[in-house]
Design an enzyme around this catalytic site. Structure first.
Site, PDB file in Angstrom:
ATOM      1  NE  ARG A 215      -3.499  -2.269   2.833  1.00  9.81           N
ATOM      2  CZ  ARG A 215      -3.214  -3.406   3.466  1.00  9.81           C
ATOM      3  NH1 ARG A 215      -2.009  -3.557   4.026  1.00  9.81           N
ATOM      4  NH2 ARG A 215      -4.090  -4.381   3.559  1.00  9.81           N
ATOM      5  CE  LYS A 240      -7.889  -1.484   5.553  1.00  9.49           C
ATOM      6  NZ  LYS A 240      -8.498  -1.605   4.210  1.00  9.49           N
ATOM      7  CG  HIS A 304      -4.350   0.551  -3.584  1.00 11.15           C
ATOM      8  ND1 HIS A 304      -3.631   0.480  -2.412  1.00 11.15           N
ATOM      9  CD2 HIS A 304      -5.267  -0.445  -3.510  1.00 11.15           C
ATOM     10  CE1 HIS A 304      -4.101  -0.502  -1.657  1.00 11.15           C
ATOM     11  NE2 HIS A 304      -5.089  -1.083  -2.301  1.00 11.15           N
ATOM     12  NE  ARG A 307      -2.739  -3.949  -0.950  1.00 16.86           N
ATOM     13  CZ  ARG A 307      -2.313  -4.822  -0.033  1.00 16.86           C
ATOM     14  NH1 ARG A 307      -1.024  -5.063   0.075  1.00 16.86           N
ATOM     15  NH2 ARG A 307      -3.168  -5.447   0.753  1.00 16.86           N
ATOM     16  CG  HIS A 330      -6.127  -9.426   1.719  1.00 18.09           C
ATOM     17  ND1 HIS A 330      -6.194  -9.894   0.421  1.00 18.09           N
ATOM     18  CD2 HIS A 330      -5.907  -8.084   1.618  1.00 18.09           C
ATOM     19  CE1 HIS A 330      -6.023  -8.894  -0.424  1.00 18.09           C
ATOM     20  NE2 HIS A 330      -5.854  -7.791   0.283  1.00 18.09           N
ATOM     21  CE1 TYR A 339      -6.223  -7.442  -6.293  1.00 11.79           C
ATOM     22  CE2 TYR A 339      -6.243  -8.840  -4.355  1.00 11.79           C
ATOM     23  CZ  TYR A 339      -6.088  -7.607  -4.931  1.00 11.79           C
ATOM     24  OH  TYR A 339      -5.808  -6.514  -4.151  1.00 11.79           O
TER      25      TYR A 339
END
Length: 357
Positions: A215, A240, A304, A307, A330, A339
């Site tokens: 990120r 995050k 972004h 990524r 994640h 994805y």
């Protein structure tokens, strides 16, 4: 609510038809107009000759603007009996160690709620009155889905985490979040973007962003000490959700990293500004935007997307989805599964019935 080419826009605050708005000034380019029109609540004012959106905490955050001050307007309109509730809300967020952005948004959203309550104490409000309030936000205030979700989350935090009333929101539905697919570039486009970047610092920044799937906040927070060349790993610290994770350092980055270190001599952060402080997120976004222009990649993309491209290309190269989940940091594999919807690995093999005629 994401506006990728943010540096092309100049924002200002004002009022339109009695409501507070954020005006956006930008060149009359089709790509900029199209991108802005996609924002929820985006409108064109014929009288002002300008585009605008509602002045909400979400748009202020998305545009990198200062949060609306509570001291003069919203706080003054909160009755004394509810000011303690606002303070307890803020104290709880601080004690839980939530991010400064969460603090700004939640306090602002909750303050708007308290203003509407007037002389009704927040702790006496029932679940039914909360339901009616959110219906008012939808029908009267015309809040879009993202704004309404944010308002509900803030109020929910107060009743569940501050007052510990876990059953207050059982019968209050949340608006469904729109499913947006990640914006992905081809390997050829990524290579072109990197190759045409002349500045060594900027080139390395783009390589690391794509090569590690980071990120933009992780890029600017990356420290020299986080890079372990012996184990060929990089520590992504307090990302995050305040989680640490390890990612693999690509072999092709080892020499450029050493050359960069000798040339720039970074002290703490790998990428530092003019005063040896942390490189700004806005500057990193501008580096990517300029790279897009040089490569003549005319999509509405933000940094972004590097990524997103990293994860998608890993999937297309046959990497197991569970490994990609860990590399991306994640919490849920369902986030990583997005994805699969943009990968060409299997979709490219499918022929349309038209091609079989």
């Amino acid at each position: 609510m994401e506006l990728q080419n943010i540096s092309e826009y100049k924002f200002s605050f004002g009022k339109h038809k009695g409501k507070e708005v954020i005006w956006a000034a930008f060149e009359k380019k089709a790509v900029l107009i199209t991108a802005f029109k996609k924002l929820e609540s985006a409108r064109w004012s014929q009288t002002k000759g300008s585009w605008y959106v509602a002045d909400t905490p979400q748009f202020r955050f998305a545009f990198g603007l200062a949060a609306k001050p509570l001291g003069k307007d919203a706080f003054v309109n909160i009755q004394p009996m509810n000011r303690a509730a606002l303070q307890r809300m803020e104290d709880t967020i601080l004690l839980k160690g939530l991010s400064p952005n969460t603090l700004k948004v939640y306090v602002c959203e909750f303050a708007q709620f308290l203003c509407v309550l007037k002389n009704h104490a927040a702790e006496t409000i029932t679940a039914e009155r909360l339901r009616n309030y959110f219906l008012y936000c939808t029908t009267e205030l015309k809040l879009n889905e993202n704004s309404l979700r944010s308002r509900i989350s803030a109020v929910k935090f107060y009743y569940e985490k501050v007052l510990h009333r876990e059953k207050m929101f059982y019968d209050i539905p949340r608006p469904k979040r729109a499913l947006q697919l990640p914006k992905v570039m081809s390997v050829v486009e990524v290579k072109k973007i990197i190759d045409l970047t002349v500045n060594d610092k900027h080139k390395l920044m783009l390589k690391i962003c794509y090569g590690l799937g980071l990120r933009v906040s992780e890029i600017v927070n990356l420290k020299v000490k986080d890079i372990n060349s012996k184990r060929m790993q990089v520590l992504i610290e307090k990302s995050k959700g305040k989680k640490d994770r390890m990612v693999t350092l690509p072999d092709t980055l080892l020499v450029p990293l050493r050359e960069y270190y000798v040339a720039y001599k970074p002290k703490i952060y790998l990428f530092e500004g003019q005063q040896s402080d942390m490189y700004s997120i806005r500057s990193a976004q501008l580096v990517f935007k300029q790279a897009l222009q040089r490569a003549n990649v005319n999509y509405d993309l933000g940094i972004h997307s590097l990524r997103h491209s990293y994860a998608t290309h890993l999937l297309e190269y046959g990497t197991d989805i569970t490994y990609i989940k860990e590399l991306m940091g994640h919490n849920d594999v369902r986030t990583t599964m997005r994805y699969t919807h943009v990968s060409n690995k299997d979709l490219a093999k499918i022929k349309s019935p038209l091609d079989r005629m």
